[in-house]
Design an enzyme around this catalytic site. Structure first.
Site, PDB file in Angstrom:
ATOM      1  N   HIS A 265     -15.070  26.131 -11.503  1.00 59.50           N
ATOM      2  CA  HIS A 265     -14.443  25.339 -12.559  1.00 59.50           C
ATOM      3  C   HIS A 265     -14.977  25.666 -13.951  1.00 59.50           C
ATOM      4  O   HIS A 265     -14.204  25.842 -14.905  1.00 59.50           O
ATOM      5  CB  HIS A 265     -14.632  23.841 -12.291  1.00 59.50           C
TER       6      HIS A 265
ATOM      7  N   LYS B 106     -11.444  17.622  -9.801  1.00 66.08           N
ATOM      8  CA  LYS B 106     -12.816  17.144  -9.665  1.00 66.08           C
ATOM      9  C   LYS B 106     -13.560  17.943  -8.583  1.00 66.08           C
ATOM     10  O   LYS B 106     -12.925  18.510  -7.694  1.00 66.08           O
ATOM     11  CB  LYS B 106     -12.837  15.638  -9.370  1.00 66.08           C
TER      12      LYS B 106
ATOM     13  N   ARG C  33     -12.077  15.882  10.243  1.00 63.75           N
ATOM     14  CA  ARG C  33     -11.104  15.314  11.176  1.00 63.75           C
ATOM     15  C   ARG C  33      -9.671  15.683  10.813  1.00 63.75           C
ATOM     16  O   ARG C  33      -8.773  15.563  11.644  1.00 63.75           O
ATOM     17  CB  ARG C  33     -11.262  13.796  11.235  1.00 63.75           C
TER      18      ARG C  33
ATOM     19  N   ASP D 107     -17.854  15.054  -3.511  1.00 70.67           N
ATOM     20  CA  ASP D 107     -16.418  15.232  -3.309  1.00 70.67           C
ATOM     21  C   ASP D 107     -15.610  13.971  -3.579  1.00 70.67           C
ATOM     22  O   ASP D 107     -14.551  14.033  -4.208  1.00 70.67           O
ATOM     23  CB  ASP D 107     -16.160  15.704  -1.868  1.00 70.67           C
TER      24      ASP D 107
END
Length: 362
Positions: free
Chosen positions: A81, A100, A164, A182
């Site tokens: 980024h 983000k 998952r 995150d």
């Protein structure tokens, strides 16, 4: 000021890019003119362009050209980024939006704010969920005193982890990521917009399950190693002195804890998952026997979804205004997450660094 529609180029064609493309395509403010991918995976950018009717596929260098685009949307992996955003600013792109987390460190984040301000570039950054109806509704309720004076808040991200559902979950468990790097930006940005910046933190962190198993996609059943803390608990203090408890975990099987609660002297607000742009805001006051949903607030003409912040940048380019301060808040959340990890590692209460001076950076 530019003429409509504002030309947008997407840099990074992974999973989240589809959500951005869908939101942007629903607005007359912008037009998607190009996309590029920093990944060497053959055909990914071309397939993305075909799916979303984007006319040009370019390499990253050619996309960072103000003759080609008015806004660049950086959706590449977090480690890239800072360099890509600096390159876009140096190239003279009028506005840049960054997914983000904004950068890997507070120093890098503050450098980007200064660079954008110096160059006169409008800089915005995810999350843009605080621009959506739930946070706007809660902000209106707080402004109108519906729960009295705010006295405390709590936030909880408790889930089994991205392995998952994501076919390549290693990136979410890499150093600097985990539930704090995150997912915390959604919660911290919402708290910032509603209660102001966080100035001091204390915390504890652990990697409770180092070996993780992929549950989705072609690699289901394979295992990998988590490098970032998988369970983090923090106590935060806002600039006005409000205490906030925050837990971020990829180790919880299930939970009934609210995602975000704000307690006031006369009542409590419960917000929906700040990772999303929709959901009811519930309120209960001293005089109410039950919880009630507040009437949603927000701009009815604005598309709702990931990409709302890009539309805000586009609107500002057309009107000559300054954008909502999403980049300043994003830089602050990077500083907060790093302060939490420092506090956890040292066992001390840690002060949060102050963001760079405000300018045209959002």
């Amino acid at each position: 000021m530019l003429n409509p529609p504002i030309r947008v180029g997407i840099l990074g064609c992974g999973m989240v890019a589809a959500e951005y493309a869908t939101t942007l395509a629903s607005s007359d403010l912008v037009t998607l003119v190009a996309c590029a991918d920093a990944d060497a995976e053959p055909g990914r950018a071309a397939a993305f362009a075909a799916t979303h009717a984007i006319p040009r596929v370019m390499d990253a260098t050619r996309l960072l050209d103000p003759d080609a685009v008015d806004v660049v949307v950086v959706l590449t992996p977090p480690a890239t980024h800072a360099a890509l955003t600096h390159a876009a600013i140096a190239a003279g792109i009028p506005a840049v939006w960054v997914e983000k987390p904004l950068t890997a460190s507070p120093e890098e984040a503050f450098d980007l704010l200064r660079a954008a301000h110096t160059a006169g570039v409008r800089l915005g950054a995810a999350p843009d969920t605080p621009l959506a109806p739930p946070t706007r509704t809660a902000a209106t309720a707080l402004r109108d005193g519906l729960i009295g004076e705010p006295v405390a808040a709590s936030a909880s991200l408790l889930c089994p982890g991205p392995e998952r559902w994501h076919p390549d979950p290693e990136q979410f468990h890499a150093a600097g990521a985990g539930p704090l790097g995150d997912m915390a930006p959604y919660y911290l940005a919402t708290l910032h917009h509603l209660l102001g910046p966080i100035t001091r933190v204390a915390g504890a962190a652990a990697i409770t399950r180092t070996r993780r198993t992929i549950r989705a996609g072609e690699r289901a059943g394979q295992t990998f190693t988590a490098s970032a803390p998988t369970h983090v608990t923090a106590v935060l203090e806002t600039e006005s002195g409000l205490p906030v408890t925050f837990t971020a975990s990829f180790d919880a099987v299930a939970t009934r804890a609210p995602h975000l609660e704000i307690h006031g002297s006369d009542g409590t607000l419960v917000l929906p998952d700040p990772n999303f742009h929709t959901g009811p805001v519930m309120i209960r006051t001293r005089d109410q026997p039950t919880w009630e949903a507040l009437t949603p607030a927000g701009r009815p003409e604005t598309a709702v979804g990931r990409g709302m912040g890009v539309l805000d940048l586009a609107r500002c380019l057309l009107e000559g205004n300054s954008p909502v301060e999403t980049a300043t808040v994003a830089a602050h959340t990077v500083a907060v997450t790093h302060a939490i990890l420092t506090a956890a590692a040292t066992g001390t209460v840690t002060r949060v660094p102050t963001p760079a001076p405000r300018g045209r950076a959002g």
